[in-house]
Design an enzyme around this catalytic site. Structure first.
Site, PDB file in Angstrom:
ATOM      1  CB  ALA A  59       7.594  10.248   4.666  1.00 40.50           C
ATOM      2  CE1 TYR A  64       1.334  13.580  12.541  1.00 37.79           C
ATOM      3  CE2 TYR A  64      -0.689  12.387  13.019  1.00 37.79           C
ATOM      4  CZ  TYR A  64       0.678  12.400  12.880  1.00 37.79           C
ATOM      5  OH  TYR A  64       1.395  11.248  13.060  1.00 37.79           O
ATOM      6  CG  LEU A  87      -0.592   9.955   9.078  1.00 34.88           C
ATOM      7  CD1 LEU A  87      -1.849  10.706   9.515  1.00 34.88           C
ATOM      8  CD2 LEU A  87       0.503  10.083  10.131  1.00 34.88           C
ATOM      9  CG  HIS A 101      -4.215   6.262   4.758  1.00 32.84           C
ATOM     10  ND1 HIS A 101      -3.793   5.280   3.882  1.00 32.84           N
ATOM     11  CD2 HIS A 101      -3.134   6.572   5.512  1.00 32.84           C
ATOM     12  CE1 HIS A 101      -2.511   5.010   4.110  1.00 32.84           C
ATOM     13  NE2 HIS A 101      -2.104   5.780   5.097  1.00 32.84           N
ATOM     14  CE  LYS A 130       1.320   1.079  -1.113  1.00 28.00           C
ATOM     15  NZ  LYS A 130       1.561   0.102  -0.044  1.00 28.00           N
ATOM     16  NE  ARG A 184       4.802  -2.043   4.642  1.00 34.79           N
ATOM     17  CZ  ARG A 184       5.558  -1.064   5.133  1.00 34.79           C
ATOM     18  NH1 ARG A 184       6.004  -1.152   6.392  1.00 34.79           N
ATOM     19  NH2 ARG A 184       5.867  -0.021   4.400  1.00 34.79           N
ATOM     20  CG  ASP A 206       2.106  -3.157   2.365  1.00 39.19           C
ATOM     21  OD1 ASP A 206       2.156  -1.912   2.310  1.00 39.19           O
ATOM     22  OD2 ASP A 206       3.113  -3.872   2.423  1.00 39.19           O
TER      23      ASP A 206
END
Length: 319
Positions: A12, A55, A71, A76, A94, A162, A174
């Site tokens: 981000a 949040y 996030l 998600h 995604k 990941r 991913d």
């Protein structure tokens, strides 16, 4: 459109935050993070940024119209639904979900809220994909016989999200969305069957997936890995030509976006898009869809189809 970001993720900060700030008609006004140092990094390109410590506080901010969610994968669905219920439009990284059925919950929340929601599948907003789709659909390469997608990079860091099963890590979540979704988008076709799937796991996450599928009129092969030398390419092979995308996923970062078109008689042409920022285009397209009802290249229903194909890959690999 006034945007807020849930979490100060590196992606981000490096890409989507600056893209929101640069997009026409959009402004980054709020960030939710308890890390002051990270907040300062966002404020450096978005002066006057309001920083919320959690949040929920950002979702309660009446000065925010839309929320971008970077996030970890397993968060998600729930936070997208919370944001929609709070009256915000939502662009979520995604994969927006880890199972296709979970996207049904998001679609229901979108419809009930009257707000717009989408997965941040940015490649569909890059002009190279619109061009590739047009060339395949208008028969420039004849009848499509085979499509091939490759996306690899090397990330052995065990601390990276990941590589953590509890956060929804893995190569398929991913980057599999790109290798599968790119072909679905360009061909406007859906798989009939997964004919081969080899998925290798390491410490609870998939790090290698080799896929073959039947799309009815053409075959598909895909390879994604988070343990291999970086590479990316998508090829569409017809009976009268070949179309190759040399930097389909990280255009301008991995390499310059190019389409190589080879047709009968040895005719070869190359089309390039230097300087195009697909993240900025994504933000502008999202705002147009949310505010004016403009067509959107990647609605949630499209994202569900990609996740459904991924679910089939996992199932086929298990036998």
């Amino acid at each position: 459109m006034r945007w807020g970001i849930l979490g100060a993720a590196n992606f981000a900060r490096q890409h989507m935050g600056p893209a929101i700030h640069a997009a026409k008609g959009s402004e980054l006004v709020a960030l939710a993070t308890s890390d002051a140092a990270k907040a300062d990094q966002f404020s450096a390109f978005a002066p006057g940024l309001r920083v919320h410590v959690d949040y929920d506080a950002l979702l309660a901010d009446d000065g925010v119209d839309a929320v971008y969610i970077p996030l970890p994968n397993h968060l998600h669905v729930d936070w997208t639904i919370k944001a929609l219920n709070a009256g915000k439009h939502v662009l979520c990284e995604k994969p927006i979900a880890l199972k296709a059925d979970d996207i049904d919950r998001v679609i229901a929340a979108r419809d009930a809220s009257g707000k717009f929601a989408a997965e941040a599948f940015m490649i569909t907003h890059h002009p190279q994909f619109a061009r590739a789709r047009a060339l395949v659909q208008d028969g420039t390469i004849g009848s499509l016989r085979h499509a091939d997608a490759l996306f690899t990079f090397n990330n052995p860091d065990a601390a990276n999200i990941r590589n953590k099963p509890e956060t929804g890590g893995g190569a398929l979540p991913d980057i599999g969305v790109y290798a599968l979704g790119a072909v679905r988008y360009v061909t406007m076709a859906e798989p009939v069957a997964i004919t081969h799937a080899r998925v290798d796991f390491e410490n609870g996450v998939d790090v290698f997936a080799q896929i073959a599928a039947d799309f009815g009129g053409f075959t598909y092969s895909g390879l994604v890995s988070t343990r291999m030398q970086p590479a990316q390419r998508v090829t569409f092979h017809g009976d009268k030509g070949i179309l190759t995308m040399t930097a389909p996923f990280n255009a301008g970062v991995y390499d310059q976006a190019e389409l190589i078109i080879e047709t009968q008689g040895g005719v070869r042409s190359i089309e390039r898009w230097p300087g195009v920022n697909q993240y900025v285009l994504q933000v502008e397209a999202f705002a147009a869809a949310a505010q004016a009802g403009a067509d959107y290249a990647c609605p949630l229903e499209f994202s569900r189809g990609t996740q459904a194909m991924m679910d089939l890959v996992y199932a086929a690999a298990k036998g």
